[in-house]
Scaffold this active site. Sequence first.
Site, short mmCIF file in Angstrom:
data_model
loop_
_atom_site.label_atom_id
_atom_site.label_comp_id
_atom_site.label_asym_id
_atom_site.label_seq_id
_atom_site.Cartn_x
_atom_site.Cartn_y
_atom_site.Cartn_z
N ASN A 102 22.17 -47.26 -0.22
CA ASN A 102 21.38 -46.53 0.78
C ASN A 102 22.10 -46.38 2.12
O ASN A 102 21.89 -45.40 2.83
CB ASN A 102 20.05 -47.25 1.04
CG ASN A 102 19.06 -47.09 -0.10
OD1 ASN A 102 19.13 -46.11 -0.85
ND2 ASN A 102 18.16 -48.04 -0.24
N ARG A 148 16.38 -37.40 -2.61
CA ARG A 148 17.00 -38.65 -3.05
C ARG A 148 16.18 -39.86 -2.60
O ARG A 148 16.08 -40.85 -3.31
CB ARG A 148 18.43 -38.72 -2.47
CG ARG A 148 19.19 -39.94 -2.93
CD ARG A 148 20.66 -39.83 -2.55
NE ARG A 148 21.44 -40.93 -3.05
CZ ARG A 148 22.21 -41.71 -2.30
NH1 ARG A 148 22.28 -41.50 -0.99
NH2 ARG A 148 22.90 -42.69 -2.84
N HIS A 168 15.02 -43.09 -4.78
CA HIS A 168 15.35 -44.47 -4.43
C HIS A 168 14.10 -45.28 -4.09
O HIS A 168 14.08 -46.50 -4.27
CB HIS A 168 16.35 -44.50 -3.27
CG HIS A 168 17.75 -44.23 -3.71
ND1 HIS A 168 18.86 -44.65 -3.03
CD2 HIS A 168 18.23 -43.58 -4.80
CE1 HIS A 168 19.97 -44.27 -3.67
NE2 HIS A 168 19.61 -43.61 -4.74
C1 HEM Z 1 21.39 -40.66 -12.82
C2 HEM Z 1 21.67 -41.58 -11.93
C3 HEM Z 1 22.10 -41.25 -10.53
C4 HEM Z 1 23.19 -41.74 -9.91
C5 HEM Z 1 24.18 -42.74 -10.47
C6 HEM Z 1 23.24 -41.13 -8.59
C7 HEM Z 1 24.20 -41.39 -7.64
C8 HEM Z 1 24.35 -40.70 -6.46
C9 HEM Z 1 25.43 -40.89 -5.54
C10 HEM Z 1 26.55 -41.92 -5.69
C11 HEM Z 1 25.27 -40.00 -4.53
C12 HEM Z 1 26.18 -39.83 -3.31
C13 HEM Z 1 25.96 -40.93 -2.33
C14 HEM Z 1 27.06 -40.92 -1.27
O1 HEM Z 1 28.11 -41.48 -1.55
O2 HEM Z 1 26.89 -40.29 -0.21
C15 HEM Z 1 24.08 -39.25 -4.80
C16 HEM Z 1 23.59 -38.24 -4.01
C17 HEM Z 1 22.40 -37.58 -4.25
N1 HEM Z 1 21.51 -37.85 -5.28
FE1 HEM Z 1 21.87 -39.02 -6.88
N2 HEM Z 1 22.18 -40.28 -8.46
C18 HEM Z 1 21.45 -40.32 -9.60
C19 HEM Z 1 20.26 -39.65 -9.83
C20 HEM Z 1 19.59 -38.90 -8.90
C21 HEM Z 1 18.22 -38.46 -9.02
C22 HEM Z 1 17.30 -38.79 -10.17
C23 HEM Z 1 17.95 -37.72 -7.90
C24 HEM Z 1 16.68 -37.04 -7.49
C25 HEM Z 1 15.83 -36.49 -8.32
C26 HEM Z 1 19.16 -37.70 -7.10
C27 HEM Z 1 19.32 -36.99 -5.93
C28 HEM Z 1 20.46 -37.01 -5.15
C29 HEM Z 1 20.65 -36.12 -4.01
C30 HEM Z 1 19.75 -35.00 -3.56
C31 HEM Z 1 21.88 -36.49 -3.44
C32 HEM Z 1 22.51 -35.92 -2.17
C33 HEM Z 1 21.97 -36.70 -1.00
C34 HEM Z 1 22.38 -36.22 0.37
O3 HEM Z 1 23.10 -35.23 0.51
O4 HEM Z 1 21.92 -36.85 1.35
N3 HEM Z 1 20.12 -38.44 -7.73
N4 HEM Z 1 23.54 -39.69 -5.98
#
Ligand code: HEM
Length: 334
Positions: A96, A64, A68
């Site tokens: 973040n 992630r 970002h």
């Molecule tokens: C399409 C648009 C995207 C949105 C709106 C989005 C949004 C989010 C949100 C809201 C979370 C949870 C944050 C929290 O509340 O703890 C999250 C987690 C995550 N996102 Fe996305 N995301 C998107 C695309 C992506 C992309 C392109 C990747 C990487 C290639 C990605 C990888 C991850 C990963 C691995 C997590 C888990 C992080 C953790 O466990 O620390 N996301 N994302």
Amino acid sequence: MQRCVFFGLVFFLASLSTMYTVSLASDLEVDFYRSTCPAAEHIIRRVVNEAIFENPGLGAGLIRMHFHDCFVRGCDASVLLDSTPGNPAEKEHPANNPSLRGYEVIDNAKLELEYECPQTVSCADIIAFAARDSASRLGGIDYAVPAGRRDGLISLKDDLNQNIPTFFFNLQQLRQNFTNKGLSLEEMVTLSGAHSIGVSHCSSFSSRLYSFNNVTNQQDPSLDLTFADDLKPECPNEFGPDSPGPTVNLDYVTPYKLDNMYYKNLLDRRVLLTSDQALMTSRTTVNMVRRFSKNRAAWKRKFAEAMVRMGSIEVLTGDEGEIRRNCRVVNSYY
Ligand code: HEM
Ligand SMILES: *[C@@H]1O[C@H](CO)[C@@H](O)[C@H](O)[C@H]1NC(C)=O
Ligand SMILES: *[C@@H]1O[C@H](CO)[C@@H](O)[C@H](O)[C@H]1NC(C)=O
């Protein structure tokens, strides 16, 4: 005999992970540090593997982090800079803080790299390698990372507003946000598969359980009913940015495996975010989801390609930017 063991080992490793070669037109170059710091990729991989061994969630965090970083001012490690007096950095933005994790893994790798080959390996490249190494460890997805990124000098909290899509966006908005970065709709659907690992705080989805469309006690009808009932005890009320609440696994089936389960969950309407479910609101994207849900190998290959493409967004190269000595501060700070 030795050769036999060697080839046996290679075959064994190859069967666990798939190596993809992706070519692209950019100033970045595979094996960029071969003469200036030949141990660089080994050092980073070892540090990442050690971190993931302790806590697999860090692998999710690092993937992630690459997203970002690249979406805000390009892949220039601006995400790693600490705030300075009067200038809140990207880290402070609610997208973040507190959810982005893995900063210490990058610090540990940088510390070893500065010892091995001072001021040679950029923090932006460390993030790109660390994301790949995480995909390799958690998903058997391996690919060569074109490198040669340089580190940026600026990090602004408010930059995220115009660049990082949020969890309540609809498909049009998400698509626009990826188009703005030169990524296709299919690349967006492919990269969203990263949500087959890691966690989300309740604040990112609890309105779907308790106040859909701002109506109290209304539930998002696009959420599977049984799944919603399972989520409620984990997020017992609506949480907001001021108190994000506990975390829930994004993939309730195989939370530590970077695989195509995300697409199966989407078909079952068992995903956490509104932005996830949005992929089921057009025929084109539904077809992509179906295809990836059935073909893990195809998704893995596309994921590797899309990560490389994402990793080339607006990169600094040549004598642009700098090679930071400490990933948290610009060199002129000293
Ligand atoms: C399409 C648009 C995207 C949105 C709106 C989005 C949004 C989010 C949100 C809201 C979370 C949870 C944050 C929290 O509340 O703890 C999250 C987690 C995550 N996102 Fe996305 N995301 C998107 C695309 C992506 C992309 C392109 C990747 C990487 C290639 C990605 C990888 C991850 C990963 C691995 C997590 C888990 C992080 C953790 O466990 O620390 N996301 N994302
Ligand atoms: C995403 O796209 C929408 C629709 O064009 C736009 O209103 C929004 O500002 C964009 N947001 C980001 C973070 O790119
Ligand atoms: C819900 O209400 C808040 C606060 O009144 C507002 O900012 C937000 O735009 C509303 N959301 C929707 C989906 O109507």
